[in-house]
Scaffold this motif. Structure first.
Motif, mmCIF file in Angstrom:
data_model
loop_
_atom_site.group_PDB
_atom_site.id
_atom_site.type_symbol
_atom_site.label_atom_id
_atom_site.label_comp_id
_atom_site.label_asym_id
_atom_site.label_seq_id
_atom_site.Cartn_x
_atom_site.Cartn_y
_atom_site.Cartn_z
ATOM 1 N N SER A 6 0.839 -1.203 0.000
ATOM 2 C CA SER A 6 0.000 0.000 0.000
ATOM 3 C C SER A 6 0.871 1.249 0.000
ATOM 4 O O SER A 6 2.031 1.200 0.414
ATOM 5 N N SER A 57 -6.456 10.543 10.475
ATOM 6 C CA SER A 57 -6.455 9.500 9.441
ATOM 7 C C SER A 57 -7.591 9.768 8.450
ATOM 8 O O SER A 57 -8.493 10.565 8.716
ATOM 9 N N THR A 59 -9.832 7.584 7.690
ATOM 10 C CA THR A 59 -11.049 7.038 8.305
ATOM 11 C C THR A 59 -11.670 8.041 9.263
ATOM 12 O O THR A 59 -12.877 8.302 9.217
ATOM 13 N N GLU A 88 -14.292 0.523 6.933
ATOM 14 C CA GLU A 88 -14.196 1.383 8.126
ATOM 15 C C GLU A 88 -14.917 0.779 9.334
ATOM 16 O O GLU A 88 -15.375 1.458 10.244
ATOM 17 N N GLU A 135 -15.950 8.281 -4.028
ATOM 18 C CA GLU A 135 -14.540 7.950 -3.737
ATOM 19 C C GLU A 135 -13.720 8.137 -5.016
ATOM 20 O O GLU A 135 -14.028 7.540 -6.045
ATOM 21 N N ASP A 168 -14.538 11.100 -0.585
ATOM 22 C CA ASP A 168 -13.391 10.421 0.011
ATOM 23 C C ASP A 168 -12.278 10.501 -1.023
ATOM 24 O O ASP A 168 -12.190 9.678 -1.927
ATOM 25 N N ALA A 170 -9.010 10.183 -0.598
ATOM 26 C CA ALA A 170 -7.750 9.692 -0.013
ATOM 27 C C ALA A 170 -6.614 9.793 -1.036
ATOM 28 O O ALA A 170 -5.486 10.149 -0.690
ATOM 29 N N GLN A 194 -12.213 14.774 1.843
ATOM 30 C CA GLN A 194 -11.130 14.253 2.681
ATOM 31 C C GLN A 194 -9.964 13.876 1.768
ATOM 32 O O GLN A 194 -10.184 13.214 0.757
ATOM 33 N N CYS A 196 -5.816 12.331 1.931
ATOM 34 C CA CYS A 196 -4.793 11.735 2.797
ATOM 35 C C CYS A 196 -3.432 12.374 2.530
ATOM 36 O O CYS A 196 -2.981 12.454 1.398
HETATM 37 C C1 TLP Z 1 -10.018 5.282 -0.513
HETATM 38 C C2 TLP Z 1 -9.568 5.277 0.925
HETATM 39 N N1 TLP Z 1 -10.213 6.085 1.800
HETATM 40 C C3 TLP Z 1 -9.853 6.118 3.102
HETATM 41 C C4 TLP Z 1 -8.823 5.319 3.580
HETATM 42 C C5 TLP Z 1 -8.505 5.371 5.063
HETATM 43 O O1 TLP Z 1 -7.308 6.015 5.311
HETATM 44 P P1 TLP Z 1 -6.596 5.740 6.703
HETATM 45 O O2 TLP Z 1 -7.657 5.667 7.753
HETATM 46 O O3 TLP Z 1 -5.867 4.434 6.535
HETATM 47 O O4 TLP Z 1 -5.669 6.899 6.879
HETATM 48 C C6 TLP Z 1 -8.123 4.475 2.708
HETATM 49 C C7 TLP Z 1 -7.001 3.600 3.238
HETATM 50 N N2 TLP Z 1 -6.864 2.425 2.467
HETATM 51 C C8 TLP Z 1 -5.942 1.448 2.957
HETATM 52 C C9 TLP Z 1 -5.164 0.896 1.760
HETATM 53 O O5 TLP Z 1 -5.587 1.193 0.612
HETATM 54 O O6 TLP Z 1 -4.172 0.197 1.983
HETATM 55 C C10 TLP Z 1 -6.682 0.318 3.703
HETATM 56 C C11 TLP Z 1 -7.553 -0.483 2.758
HETATM 57 O O7 TLP Z 1 -7.515 0.906 4.647
HETATM 58 C C12 TLP Z 1 -8.505 4.448 1.349
HETATM 59 O O8 TLP Z 1 -7.883 3.639 0.471
#
Ligand code: TLP
Length: 339
Positions: A6, A57, A59, A88, A135, A168, A170, A194, A196
């Motif tokens: 990841s 995070s 999440t 989640e 997303e 989302d 990320a 959101q 990341c």
């Molecule tokens: C689209 C999306 N939105 C939110 C999150 C959550 O982010 P975190 O809570 O891990 O910071 C993730 C994390 N994804 C992680 C990964 O891909 O390795 C795991 C699956 O939780 C994500 O892929």
């Protein structure tokens, strides 16, 4: 080990570590941490929103957005394999007390008409639709870019029915870099977003949620209720500033490495790439190897390569800052040796 599990595994750069040491700090509960304030202002500007909030995070950011937009008893429309629904831990129901209604998609792009027909609330028997979640990029669709035209269609339907849209995002910077356009092209079709800092952008911790002032004020209170009130966390915001200012354009390298991996895998017998590789994720079906995903991943690990299961015979490779082109080529050589 070549770690392709990841982009969450990225470690802070030397510049980020120096920034952590040099960070000016204060008590963020009193909004006195100058580095967090700078990160939030920078993020709001880049995302085209009035205000932003540093959260621990993706999440937490997604769940605070649901808590802020919805009231318990609402229904939330979201894509059937979205992270909020799939990964989640049922938090959306546990904390916000809302129910989910999943919508199918093509590579993460839901049909605006299907969303419109799913909006409820007029009848006494029905829950009110409190939120629509998108997303982009879409993780389980293989890091696919959801086209901004699709987001526009969804946002127009949502606005017509006075339902907010949470993105989302990320990996939204991956979508913007892959599309060669400004991130605001996507965020203009959202109520809240959101992103990341801790994935491809390389920061050690954290995400940002952004929206209008009213939304962020309520979201800050929800973060505090969840025990997320930060103190001298400027030491964590400093690498986030570097993530936003120095680590975006280089995502194109991760995308090139993912394409290199995918094209190499196409020459490995028994392996099949099943997604169009828009960004930094490659999904591979290993069923023709006569192994399930867990067995295949074990063989991979024994040979120095890490990836994650994405289904009984599906595995996910994710490229990122800490995996070089040479390491991708080495991983390909390893894949060729596993029978
Ligand atoms: C689209 C999306 N939105 C939110 C999150 C959550 O982010 P975190 O809570 O891990 O910071 C993730 C994390 N994804 C992680 C990964 O891909 O390795 C795991 C699956 O939780 C994500 O892929």
């Amino acid at each position: 080990m070549i770690d392709l599990r990841s982009d969450t595994v990225t470690k802070p750069t030397a510049a980020m570590k120096q920034g952590m040491i040099d960070a000016e700090v204060g008590d963020d509960v009193y909004k006195e941490d100058p580095t967090i304030n700078k990160l939030e202002e920078l993020a709001a500007e880049k995302l085209g929103k009035e205000a932003a909030l540093f959260v621990t995070s993706g999440t937490q950011g997604n769940q605070i957005a649901v808590l802020t937009h919805c009231v318990s008893g609402n229904e939330v429309l979201l894509e059937k394999d979205s992270h909020i629904f799939y990964y989640e831990g049922g938090a959306i129901s546990a904390f916000a007390g809302v129910q989910t209604r999943t919508i199918p998609s093509v590579n993460g792009a839901m049909n605006p008409l299907e969303i419109e027909s799913a909006i409820r609330g007029q009848d006494i028997h029905e829950p009110e639709t409190g939120l629509i979640c998108i997303e982009n990029t879409h993780n389980r669709a293989g890091g696919s870019v959801v086209p901004k035209e699709n987001m526009k269609g969804i946002y127009q339907v949502a606005s017509k029915h006075h339902v907010p849209v949470h993105l989302d995002g990320a990996r939204l910077f991956n979508a913007a870099v892959a599309s060669n356009c400004s991130i605001k092209n996507f965020t203009q079709y959202t109520t809240s977003v959101q992103i990341c800092l801790s994935k491809g952008l390389g920061a050690p911790v954290g995400s940002i949620i952004a929206g209008d002032h009213k939304f962020i004020t309520k979201a800050r209170k929800w973060r505090k209720r969840l025990g997320g009130g930060l103190r001298q966390a400027g030491v964590l915001a400093a690498p986030g500033i570097i993530a936003l200012t120095q680590m975006v354009e280089r995502l194109a390298i991760d995308h090139e490495n993912a394409s290199l991996l995918a094209s190499g895998i196409k020459n490995v017998s028994g392996l099949e790439v099943v997604n169009t590789v828009d960004t930094n994720i490659v999904l591979v079906d290993v069923s023709k190897k006569g192994l399930n995903s867990k067995e295949y991943l074990e063989r991979l690990k024994e040979n120095g390569v890490l990836a994650v299961p994405f289904g009984p015979s599906l595995i996910r490779f994710t490229t990122h800052y800490d995996v070089s082109k040479e390491q991708v080529q080495k991983a390909l050589a390893t894949l060729n040796t596993i029978h």
